[in-house]
Design a protein around this motif. Structure first.
Motif, PDB file in Angstrom:
ATOM      1  N   TYR A 139      21.052  15.514   3.083  1.00  0.00           N
ATOM      2  CA  TYR A 139      20.282  14.968   4.204  1.00  0.00           C
ATOM      3  C   TYR A 139      21.062  15.183   5.485  1.00  0.00           C
ATOM      4  O   TYR A 139      22.205  14.733   5.597  1.00  0.00           O
ATOM      5  CB  TYR A 139      20.029  13.475   3.965  1.00  0.00           C
ATOM      6  N   VAL A 140      20.457  15.888   6.419  1.00  0.00           N
ATOM      7  CA  VAL A 140      21.094  16.095   7.721  1.00  0.00           C
ATOM      8  C   VAL A 140      20.279  15.318   8.747  1.00  0.00           C
ATOM      9  O   VAL A 140      19.146  15.678   9.069  1.00  0.00           O
ATOM     10  CB  VAL A 140      21.157  17.596   8.082  1.00  0.00           C
ATOM     11  N   ALA A 141      20.869  14.210   9.216  1.00  0.00           N
ATOM     12  CA  ALA A 141      20.155  13.316  10.131  1.00  0.00           C
ATOM     13  C   ALA A 141      20.123  13.910  11.539  1.00  0.00           C
ATOM     14  O   ALA A 141      20.898  14.814  11.859  1.00  0.00           O
ATOM     15  CB  ALA A 141      20.848  11.963  10.151  1.00  0.00           C
ATOM     16  N   ARG A 191      27.838  22.818  15.667  1.00  0.00           N
ATOM     17  CA  ARG A 191      27.832  21.473  15.067  1.00  0.00           C
ATOM     18  C   ARG A 191      26.664  21.315  14.097  1.00  0.00           C
ATOM     19  O   ARG A 191      26.796  20.712  13.041  1.00  0.00           O
ATOM     20  CB  ARG A 191      27.767  20.407  16.166  1.00  0.00           C
ATOM     21  N   ARG A 192      25.512  21.892  14.462  1.00  0.00           N
ATOM     22  CA  ARG A 192      24.362  21.789  13.546  1.00  0.00           C
ATOM     23  C   ARG A 192      24.656  22.539  12.246  1.00  0.00           C
ATOM     24  O   ARG A 192      24.288  22.109  11.161  1.00  0.00           O
ATOM     25  CB  ARG A 192      23.082  22.362  14.189  1.00  0.00           C
ATOM     26  N   ARG A 193      25.361  23.694  12.359  1.00  0.00           N
ATOM     27  CA  ARG A 193      25.697  24.445  11.140  1.00  0.00           C
ATOM     28  C   ARG A 193      26.703  23.662  10.289  1.00  0.00           C
ATOM     29  O   ARG A 193      26.616  23.644   9.065  1.00  0.00           O
ATOM     30  CB  ARG A 193      26.243  25.833  11.498  1.00  0.00           C
ATOM     31  N   LEU A 194      27.637  22.981  10.962  1.00  0.00           N
ATOM     32  CA  LEU A 194      28.586  22.137  10.219  1.00  0.00           C
ATOM     33  C   LEU A 194      27.831  20.990   9.525  1.00  0.00           C
ATOM     34  O   LEU A 194      28.090  20.687   8.353  1.00  0.00           O
ATOM     35  CB  LEU A 194      29.659  21.572  11.168  1.00  0.00           C
ATOM     36  N   ASP A 195      26.884  20.355  10.249  1.00  0.00           N
ATOM     37  CA  ASP A 195      26.093  19.270   9.641  1.00  0.00           C
ATOM     38  C   ASP A 195      25.388  19.762   8.381  1.00  0.00           C
ATOM     39  O   ASP A 195      25.328  19.059   7.370  1.00  0.00           O
ATOM     40  CB  ASP A 195      25.030  18.756  10.628  1.00  0.00           C
ATOM     41  N   ILE A 196      24.851  20.989   8.455  1.00  0.00           N
ATOM     42  CA  ILE A 196      24.147  21.536   7.287  1.00  0.00           C
ATOM     43  C   ILE A 196      25.138  21.790   6.150  1.00  0.00           C
ATOM     44  O   ILE A 196      24.873  21.452   4.993  1.00  0.00           O
ATOM     45  CB  ILE A 196      23.366  22.816   7.668  1.00  0.00           C
ATOM     46  N   ALA A 197      26.310  22.336   6.476  1.00  0.00           N
ATOM     47  CA  ALA A 197      27.335  22.563   5.442  1.00  0.00           C
ATOM     48  C   ALA A 197      27.710  21.235   4.791  1.00  0.00           C
ATOM     49  O   ALA A 197      27.851  21.148   3.555  1.00  0.00           O
ATOM     50  CB  ALA A 197      28.559  23.233   6.055  1.00  0.00           C
ATOM     51  N   LEU A 198      27.844  20.177   5.593  1.00  0.00           N
ATOM     52  CA  LEU A 198      28.189  18.858   5.042  1.00  0.00           C
ATOM     53  C   LEU A 198      27.096  18.378   4.085  1.00  0.00           C
ATOM     54  O   LEU A 198      27.385  17.797   3.035  1.00  0.00           O
ATOM     55  CB  LEU A 198      28.374  17.842   6.177  1.00  0.00           C
ATOM     56  N   LEU A 240      16.178  18.142   6.542  1.00  0.00           N
ATOM     57  CA  LEU A 240      16.724  18.327   7.888  1.00  0.00           C
ATOM     58  C   LEU A 240      15.828  17.574   8.869  1.00  0.00           C
ATOM     59  O   LEU A 240      14.621  17.834   8.933  1.00  0.00           O
ATOM     60  CB  LEU A 240      16.722  19.811   8.273  1.00  0.00           C
ATOM     61  N   ASP A 241      16.411  16.660   9.638  1.00  0.00           N
ATOM     62  CA  ASP A 241      15.612  15.909  10.611  1.00  0.00           C
ATOM     63  C   ASP A 241      15.800  16.540  11.988  1.00  0.00           C
ATOM     64  O   ASP A 241      16.877  16.448  12.568  1.00  0.00           O
ATOM     65  CB  ASP A 241      16.040  14.437  10.618  1.00  0.00           C
ATOM     66  N   GLU A 242      14.759  17.206  12.463  1.00  0.00           N
ATOM     67  CA  GLU A 242      14.779  17.890  13.763  1.00  0.00           C
ATOM     68  C   GLU A 242      16.058  18.707  13.963  1.00  0.00           C
ATOM     69  O   GLU A 242      16.856  18.412  14.844  1.00  0.00           O
ATOM     70  CB  GLU A 242      14.587  16.873  14.895  1.00  0.00           C
ATOM     71  N   PRO A 243      16.228  19.747  13.135  1.00  0.00           N
ATOM     72  CA  PRO A 243      17.502  20.471  13.127  1.00  0.00           C
ATOM     73  C   PRO A 243      17.845  21.192  14.417  1.00  0.00           C
ATOM     74  O   PRO A 243      19.018  21.444  14.667  1.00  0.00           O
ATOM     75  CB  PRO A 243      17.327  21.478  11.983  1.00  0.00           C
ATOM     76  N   THR A 244      16.856  21.534  15.243  1.00  0.00           N
ATOM     77  CA  THR A 244      17.208  22.357  16.412  1.00  0.00           C
ATOM     78  C   THR A 244      16.976  21.648  17.745  1.00  0.00           C
ATOM     79  O   THR A 244      17.058  22.282  18.788  1.00  0.00           O
ATOM     80  CB  THR A 244      16.425  23.688  16.403  1.00  0.00           C
ATOM     81  N   PHE A 297      13.055  20.703   3.387  1.00  0.00           N
ATOM     82  CA  PHE A 297      11.999  19.879   3.981  1.00  0.00           C
ATOM     83  C   PHE A 297      12.507  19.457   5.342  1.00  0.00           C
ATOM     84  O   PHE A 297      13.532  18.787   5.451  1.00  0.00           O
ATOM     85  CB  PHE A 297      11.752  18.658   3.085  1.00  0.00           C
ATOM     86  N   LEU A 298      11.831  19.889   6.403  1.00  0.00           N
ATOM     87  CA  LEU A 298      12.369  19.597   7.732  1.00  0.00           C
ATOM     88  C   LEU A 298      11.306  18.992   8.636  1.00  0.00           C
ATOM     89  O   LEU A 298      10.121  19.285   8.499  1.00  0.00           O
ATOM     90  CB  LEU A 298      12.941  20.872   8.366  1.00  0.00           C
ATOM     91  N   THR A 299      11.743  18.143   9.541  1.00  0.00           N
ATOM     92  CA  THR A 299      10.821  17.615  10.542  1.00  0.00           C
ATOM     93  C   THR A 299      11.044  18.367  11.844  1.00  0.00           C
ATOM     94  O   THR A 299      12.151  18.824  12.132  1.00  0.00           O
ATOM     95  CB  THR A 299      11.043  16.113  10.824  1.00  0.00           C
TER      96      THR A 299
END
Ligand SMILES: Nc1ncnc2c1ncn2[C@@H]1O[C@H](COP(=O)(O)OP(=O)(O)OP(=O)(O)O)[C@@H](O)[C@H]1O
Length: 315
Positions: A82-84, A140-147, A158-162, A189-191
């Protein structure tokens, strides 16, 4: 990968009751990239937080990554990433240490190998020693996804990834999300409330408005099913609008004909094939055409058709 039935959440507070999500049914197949689209306050984050076990539903049931949301929330958590919105990294800690900590938290045995693999995949290799606070928005977004992926979950939320990224970083992130699916078969699944993102990245879309799903399908299906094609006409003589509208509204392919400025805007079924026939109808009515434009409907047209509001205005 996700099966939800009647999922609902009501918030009760000092200022009354908010029905944030009012009975959502949804299915996501393994390997799909599904976009959950809707204006601000539509219920996207609330749904996502329920599916990721962070918020208990007031009603409804769901199976997420093969585990029951109510009876086995721990099982769900182990099998999803889950990437907030905004992520959760400490700005002073180097990116590599954040990854290591996350891998320890999840008990990843081969964590050195896994972190190396993720850094290579998400273009983070040269950034492992850099404090998270010194990374650019896209990094930072790519790091969040890796985490979110450290424990190899088959399903990633992914919650509003971009949100907040510049156009180039957004395109880059879309590429990374696509490659996760291509290389690992990860379901995503992304918003989003970006129409272009929904259109470019997602296999299938669910459009939510005021807590309810109002449309679902592939971007192309939605556009075809709900909106028709848009044909805009201008005339040699500006007074041609009224007789043209009169002649064209009788044409069997025309769903709607409105005079707009000096021209006419038509909603037409299967516009490309009907163009010649429309021109002939105008000719028969003695109206001389100056220009003609055919446009595919946008997802905003879809939203307008199903809710009567523009997604942009609503957001
Ligand atoms: N903890 C809460 N208490 C009260 N109301 C809430 C709470 N969380 C969300 N809401 C309300 O529920 C509705 C749906 O909110 P939600 O955050 O799910 O929308 P969203 O579609 O994710 O919006 P955004 O695009 O702005 O993130 C909104 O009216 C919101 O104000």
């Amino acid at each position: 990968m996700i099966e939800a039935r009647g999922l609902a959440r009501t918030f009760t507070g000092k200022h009354g009751t908010v029905e944030a999500v009012r009975g959502v049914d949804l299915s996501v197949a393994p390997g799909e990239i599904v976009g959950f689209l809707g204006p601000n306050g539509a219920g996207k984050t609330t749904t996502l937080r329920m599916l990721t076990t962070l918020l208990a539903p007031t009603a409804g049931t769901a199976t997420v990554a093969g585990r029951d949301l109510r009876t086995d929330p721990g099982g769900v958590r182990r099998r999803i990433g889950y990437v907030a919105q905004g992520g959760g990294t400490d700005p002073s800690v180097p990116a590599g240490e954040e990854l290591d900590l996350q891998a320890r938290l999840y008990g990843v045995r081969d964590r050195g190998e896994r972190i190396g693999e993720l850094c290579a995949r998400l273009d983070l290799e040269g950034l492992r020693g850099r404090p998270c606070g010194a990374l650019s928005g896209g990094q930072r977004r790519r790091l969040d996804i890796a985490l979110g992926l450290v424990h190899r979950p088959p399903l990633l939320f992914l919650d509003e990834p971009t949100t907040g990224l510049d156009p180039q970083s957004r395109g880059n992130l879309w590429e990374h999300v696509r490659s996760l699916r291509a290389e690992d078969g990860t379901t995503v699944f992304l918003t989003t409330h970006y129409l272009d993102e929904a259109d470019a990245l997602c296999d299938r879309l669910l459009i939510i408005d005021r807590g309810r799903i109002v449309a679902a399908g592939t971007p192309a299906e939605l556009k075809r099913r709900v909106a028709g094609d848009v044909v805009t006409l201008e005339f040699a003589d500006p007074s041609g609008g009224a007789p043209a509208r009169e002649a064209l509204s009788r044409h069997p392919s025309v769903r709607e004909a409105v005079v707009a400025g000096d021209g006419v805007r038509l909603t037409v079924e299967d516009g490309e094939r009907q163009l010649m026939s429309l021109v002939r109808a105008l000719d028969a009515a003695g109206v001389e055409l100056a220009s003609l434009n055919l446009a595919r409907p946008s997802l905003d047209d879809v939203f307008l058709t199903v809710t009567g509001r523009s997604l942009r205005d609503a957001a």
